[in-house]
Design a protein around this motif. Structure first.
Motif, PDB file in Angstrom:
ATOM      1  N   MET A 181       0.389  33.836 -20.300  1.00 22.51           N
ATOM      2  CA  MET A 181       0.169  32.756 -19.342  1.00 22.51           C
ATOM      3  C   MET A 181       1.438  32.579 -18.519  1.00 22.51           C
ATOM      4  O   MET A 181       2.548  32.841 -18.997  1.00 22.51           O
ATOM      5  CB  MET A 181      -0.143  31.440 -20.058  1.00 22.51           C
ATOM      6  N   ARG A 182       1.284  32.148 -17.279  1.00 23.20           N
ATOM      7  CA  ARG A 182       2.431  31.880 -16.429  1.00 23.20           C
ATOM      8  C   ARG A 182       2.921  30.455 -16.646  1.00 23.20           C
ATOM      9  O   ARG A 182       2.134  29.517 -16.677  1.00 23.20           O
ATOM     10  CB  ARG A 182       2.059  32.083 -14.966  1.00 23.20           C
ATOM     11  N   LEU A 183       4.225  30.299 -16.762  1.00 25.93           N
ATOM     12  CA  LEU A 183       4.805  28.987 -17.007  1.00 25.93           C
ATOM     13  C   LEU A 183       4.554  28.008 -15.864  1.00 25.93           C
ATOM     14  O   LEU A 183       4.405  26.817 -16.090  1.00 25.93           O
ATOM     15  CB  LEU A 183       6.314  29.125 -17.220  1.00 25.93           C
ATOM     16  N   ASN A 184       4.493  28.508 -14.630  1.00 29.16           N
ATOM     17  CA  ASN A 184       4.407  27.604 -13.484  1.00 29.16           C
ATOM     18  C   ASN A 184       3.010  27.583 -12.877  1.00 29.16           C
ATOM     19  O   ASN A 184       2.857  27.351 -11.675  1.00 29.16           O
ATOM     20  CB  ASN A 184       5.421  28.010 -12.414  1.00 29.16           C
ATOM     21  N   ASP A 185       1.971  27.811 -13.677  1.00 31.33           N
ATOM     22  CA  ASP A 185       0.638  27.870 -13.073  1.00 31.33           C
ATOM     23  C   ASP A 185      -0.052  26.508 -13.018  1.00 31.33           C
ATOM     24  O   ASP A 185      -1.175  26.397 -12.534  1.00 31.33           O
ATOM     25  CB  ASP A 185      -0.242  28.910 -13.770  1.00 31.33           C
ATOM     26  N   GLY A 186       0.594  25.461 -13.532  1.00 27.20           N
ATOM     27  CA  GLY A 186       0.064  24.114 -13.383  1.00 27.20           C
ATOM     28  C   GLY A 186      -0.888  23.674 -14.468  1.00 27.20           C
ATOM     29  O   GLY A 186      -1.304  22.516 -14.488  1.00 27.20           O
ATOM     30  N   ARG A 187      -1.255  24.580 -15.382  1.00 27.06           N
ATOM     31  CA  ARG A 187      -2.165  24.181 -16.450  1.00 27.06           C
ATOM     32  C   ARG A 187      -1.405  23.454 -17.543  1.00 27.06           C
ATOM     33  O   ARG A 187      -0.202  23.629 -17.721  1.00 27.06           O
ATOM     34  CB  ARG A 187      -2.920  25.406 -16.987  1.00 27.06           C
ATOM     35  N   VAL A 188      -2.134  22.647 -18.292  1.00 27.13           N
ATOM     36  CA  VAL A 188      -1.478  21.684 -19.176  1.00 27.13           C
ATOM     37  C   VAL A 188      -0.654  22.354 -20.266  1.00 27.13           C
ATOM     38  O   VAL A 188       0.457  21.907 -20.572  1.00 27.13           O
ATOM     39  CB  VAL A 188      -2.519  20.700 -19.766  1.00 27.13           C
ATOM     40  N   LEU A 189      -1.154  23.419 -20.872  1.00 30.57           N
ATOM     41  CA  LEU A 189      -0.432  24.003 -22.000  1.00 30.57           C
ATOM     42  C   LEU A 189       0.912  24.610 -21.592  1.00 30.57           C
ATOM     43  O   LEU A 189       1.953  24.249 -22.173  1.00 30.57           O
ATOM     44  CB  LEU A 189      -1.314  25.034 -22.722  1.00 30.57           C
ATOM     45  N   PRO A 190       0.965  25.522 -20.610  1.00 34.70           N
ATOM     46  CA  PRO A 190       2.285  26.043 -20.234  1.00 34.70           C
ATOM     47  C   PRO A 190       3.195  24.968 -19.651  1.00 34.70           C
ATOM     48  O   PRO A 190       4.416  25.036 -19.819  1.00 34.70           O
ATOM     49  CB  PRO A 190       1.969  27.136 -19.206  1.00 34.70           C
ATOM     50  N   ALA A 191       2.598  23.964 -18.988  1.00 32.26           N
ATOM     51  CA  ALA A 191       3.421  22.876 -18.449  1.00 32.26           C
ATOM     52  C   ALA A 191       4.105  22.119 -19.580  1.00 32.26           C
ATOM     53  O   ALA A 191       5.313  21.851 -19.526  1.00 32.26           O
ATOM     54  CB  ALA A 191       2.561  21.933 -17.612  1.00 32.26           C
ATOM     55  N   PHE A 192       3.344  21.768 -20.602  1.00 33.79           N
ATOM     56  CA  PHE A 192       3.908  21.044 -21.752  1.00 33.79           C
ATOM     57  C   PHE A 192       4.975  21.877 -22.469  1.00 33.79           C
ATOM     58  O   PHE A 192       6.065  21.390 -22.775  1.00 33.79           O
ATOM     59  CB  PHE A 192       2.797  20.690 -22.746  1.00 33.79           C
ATOM     60  N   ILE A 193       4.658  23.140 -22.755  1.00 37.80           N
ATOM     61  CA  ILE A 193       5.612  23.970 -23.497  1.00 37.80           C
ATOM     62  C   ILE A 193       6.865  24.222 -22.653  1.00 37.80           C
ATOM     63  O   ILE A 193       7.989  24.186 -23.169  1.00 37.80           O
ATOM     64  CB  ILE A 193       4.960  25.294 -23.943  1.00 37.80           C
ATOM     65  N   GLY A 194       6.691  24.449 -21.362  1.00 38.25           N
ATOM     66  CA  GLY A 194       7.848  24.651 -20.499  1.00 38.25           C
ATOM     67  C   GLY A 194       8.749  23.427 -20.479  1.00 38.25           C
ATOM     68  O   GLY A 194       9.975  23.538 -20.577  1.00 38.25           O
TER      69      GLY A 194
END
Length: 326
Positions: A181-194
């Motif tokens: 997954m891309r960190l900056n794609d705006g979805r909740v999971l990568p946003a939270f983990i980032g």
């Protein structure tokens, strides 16, 4: 050796599908224009004799020499940041792109599987969502470019199925997560983990009572593979019915990462769905499929992936910039 074309093959889901079909002994042709895809996702496949990559935009005429047995159309921006930034391309890949794929399939006498999404249900008035629900979508709202692209894609696919007798399959994908997954794609999971990895508070939109249902990528790929080889032409939900509120999910991420951040709340975006949970009865009955990977197990794998990324990529994501690999 059967041959499969996977559009969006350098993306998150597309690259995992490439891996699966390679494992199953197929000759895999990945196609991607790399607007949101990443060559790092498939670079491990380039050494294989049964893998090819075409750098191409499926919204333009598609030519693939030789026979094709299957086409999987997964080319599309898939996150709010992407489709708000490139709305016209999002609409094109769901209209011109699917038309080109279906035309190619007709010429090659190939079976087509298209990636639709739970977004066709919009902000649903039915819960959980089953395939017979027609949805509650705002066609002129900010999410309309993605929602309507997917709805048109389904309609075009069914038209080719009924008028031309083309073999078609439609998967409606619910929230999926996992490595790549891309960190900056705006979805909740990568946003939270980032945010957790950068030591920031976790941003929750609204009061956090809205729900999502997260499916680990390996489970999703298994469902897609079974659907492709089935004889069912109508839409099938594939996702994990284990529902959780965004607030609870943020608390899970804080616990997983062992950080001391807190949740901060901001206004809910326009047309953001309040509830999202798949009814997977059809997938269970037709495909014998249901998710196997628990959220605890899947999140641990995904967190380890994000921890392994270069620090500069982590901070590029904070400013919604693309990381350039040196």
């Amino acid at each position: 050796m059967k041959r499969v074309l996977i559009t969006g093959g350098a993306g998150f889901l597309g690259s995992h599908l490439c891996d699966r079909f390679i494992k199953e002994g197929y000759h895999v042709i990945a196609m991607d224009n790399l607007i949101t895809g990443d060559m790092r996702n498939i670079e491990h496949l380039f050494k294989l004799p049964n893998f090819e990559f075409y750098h191409h935009d499926v919204s333009k005429f598609i030519h693939v020499p030789g026979e094709l047995d299957y086409i999987l159309h997964f080319a599309s921006p898939a996150s709010p940041i992407d489709y708000l930034k490139i709305p016209i391309q999002t609409l094109k890949v769901g209209s011109l792109g699917i038309h080109n794929c279906l035309g190619l399939a007709r010429v090659k006498k190939a079976r087509v599987l298209i990636a639709s999404t739970s977004e066709v249900y919009g902000d649903p008035n039915v819960h959980p969502q089953n395939e017979d629900y027609w949805g509650n979508v705002n066609p002129v709202g900010p999410r309309g470019v993605y929602d309507e692209a997917k709805r048109f894609q389904e309609a075009m696919t069914m038209a080719y199925h009924t008028y031309h007798g083309l073999e078609t399959r439609i998967v409606r994908i619910f929230n999926t997560y996992g490595p790549r997954m891309r960190l900056n794609d705006g979805r909740v999971l990568p946003a939270f983990i980032g945010q957790a990895l950068r030591g920031e508070d976790l941003t929750v939109f609204g009061d956090g009572s809205q729900t999502r249902s997260f499916c680990y990528v390996d489970d999703l790929v298994e469902g897609i593979y079974r659907l492709l080889l089935s004889d069912y032409a109508y839409p099938v939900n594939v996702g994990n019915p284990a529902e959780i509120t965004i607030k609870e999910f943020g608390e899970e991420i804080i616990k997983l990462t062992g950080t001391s951040q807190k949740l901060v709340f901001k206004p809910l975006p326009t047309d953001d769905p309040k509830q999202r949970r798949p009814d997977i009865t059809r997938a269970q009955e037709l495909l014998g499929w249901e998710p196997k990977v628990s959220r605890e197990e899947g999140l641990k794998i995904t967190y380890d992936f994000f921890k392994s990324l270069p620090e500069e990529e982590l901070y590029a994501a904070a400013y919604n910039r693309e990381f350039v690999k040196k």
